[in-house]
Design a protein around this motif. Sequence first.
Motif, PDB file in Angstrom:
ATOM      1  N   THR A   1       0.130   2.627  -3.399  1.00  0.00           N
ATOM      2  CA  THR A   1      -0.597   1.982  -4.462  1.00  0.00           C
ATOM      3  C   THR A   1      -0.168   0.650  -5.005  1.00  0.00           C
ATOM      4  OG1 THR A   1      -0.949   4.270  -5.529  1.00  0.00           O
ATOM      5  CG2 THR A   1      -0.757   2.666  -7.253  1.00  0.00           C
ATOM      6  N   HIS A   3      -0.124  -2.255  -7.959  1.00  0.00           N
ATOM      7  CA  HIS A   3      -0.442  -2.985  -9.159  1.00  0.00           C
ATOM      8  C   HIS A   3      -0.638  -4.215  -9.396  1.00  0.00           C
ATOM      9  CE1 HIS A   3       0.122   0.772 -11.915  1.00  0.00           C
ATOM     10  NE2 HIS A   3      -0.051   1.230 -10.815  1.00  0.00           N
ATOM     11  N   ILE A 120      -5.375  -2.019 -10.355  1.00  0.00           N
ATOM     12  CA  ILE A 120      -4.905  -1.034  -9.521  1.00  0.00           C
ATOM     13  C   ILE A 120      -5.559  -0.847  -8.354  1.00  0.00           C
ATOM     14  CG2 ILE A 120      -3.710   1.389  -9.454  1.00  0.00           C
ATOM     15  CD1 ILE A 120      -3.665   1.269 -12.655  1.00  0.00           C
ATOM     16  N   SER A 122      -5.589   1.973  -4.683  1.00  0.00           N
ATOM     17  CA  SER A 122      -4.649   3.171  -4.251  1.00  0.00           C
ATOM     18  C   SER A 122      -5.653   3.948  -3.252  1.00  0.00           C
ATOM     19  CB  SER A 122      -4.347   3.946  -5.446  1.00  0.00           C
ATOM     20  OG  SER A 122      -3.344   4.832  -4.673  1.00  0.00           O
ATOM     21  N   THR A 123      -4.978   4.577  -2.382  1.00  0.00           N
ATOM     22  CA  THR A 123      -5.623   5.840  -1.665  1.00  0.00           C
ATOM     23  C   THR A 123      -5.225   7.116  -2.155  1.00  0.00           C
ATOM     24  OG1 THR A 123      -3.897   5.580  -0.218  1.00  0.00           O
ATOM     25  CG2 THR A 123      -5.868   4.303   0.289  1.00  0.00           C
ATOM     26  N   GLU A 124      -4.579   7.095  -3.255  1.00  0.00           N
ATOM     27  CA  GLU A 124      -4.100   8.301  -3.955  1.00  0.00           C
ATOM     28  C   GLU A 124      -5.352   8.547  -4.738  1.00  0.00           C
ATOM     29  OE1 GLU A 124      -1.539   9.905  -3.452  1.00  0.00           O
ATOM     30  OE2 GLU A 124      -0.151   8.431  -2.580  1.00  0.00           O
ATOM     31  N   ILE A 129      -3.253   8.039  -9.706  1.00  0.00           N
ATOM     32  CA  ILE A 129      -3.364   6.859 -10.133  1.00  0.00           C
ATOM     33  C   ILE A 129      -3.156   6.769 -11.515  1.00  0.00           C
ATOM     34  CG2 ILE A 129      -5.021   4.926 -10.445  1.00  0.00           C
ATOM     35  CD1 ILE A 129      -6.206   5.646  -7.799  1.00  0.00           C
TER      36      ILE A 129
END
Length: 151
Positions: A1, A3, A120, A122-124, A129
């Motif tokens: 992640t 930012h 942001i 992310s692959t979450e 997130i």
Amino acid sequence: TVHVTYALLGGARKVRLSLRPVVGFRPHEAPVDHSPVDGYTVSARGRRIEVRADAQGERELPPLRLVLHAPEGTFMFDDQAIRDVRYLVEERRGYDHAGPLWSPGRFRVELTRHAPVTVIASTESWDTIAAVNPDEARPMERTRRMRLLAH
């Protein structure tokens, strides 16, 4: 992640930003010229964008989730292929060092002195997130690193 935060420190009262995320879906060990410039599926819900790449061989790569953390802002679909992006580290190492990237569009947002804007990526999951507010992310990461160093 990741930012990425933009803050207006002085000068104008507000600035209009156009932020274009550029992506390249490929396995870590794949050469840089193996990023496709088509075969993506993009879905949007408000300021949340999800980009999925078609399965590449036997591997299904995780989706990339992008969110604009700002009081106001929009995402405009405007996909573009960007050809021959140079990767300086790979070039210095003597590897293949140019390849294409792709962009699904751009975030449009006004930045003011009292309201930073954060993108942001992310692959979450969306829940993961949303669990960390951008204002809390930097102090949390510093604390995490200090704990690691202490161990």
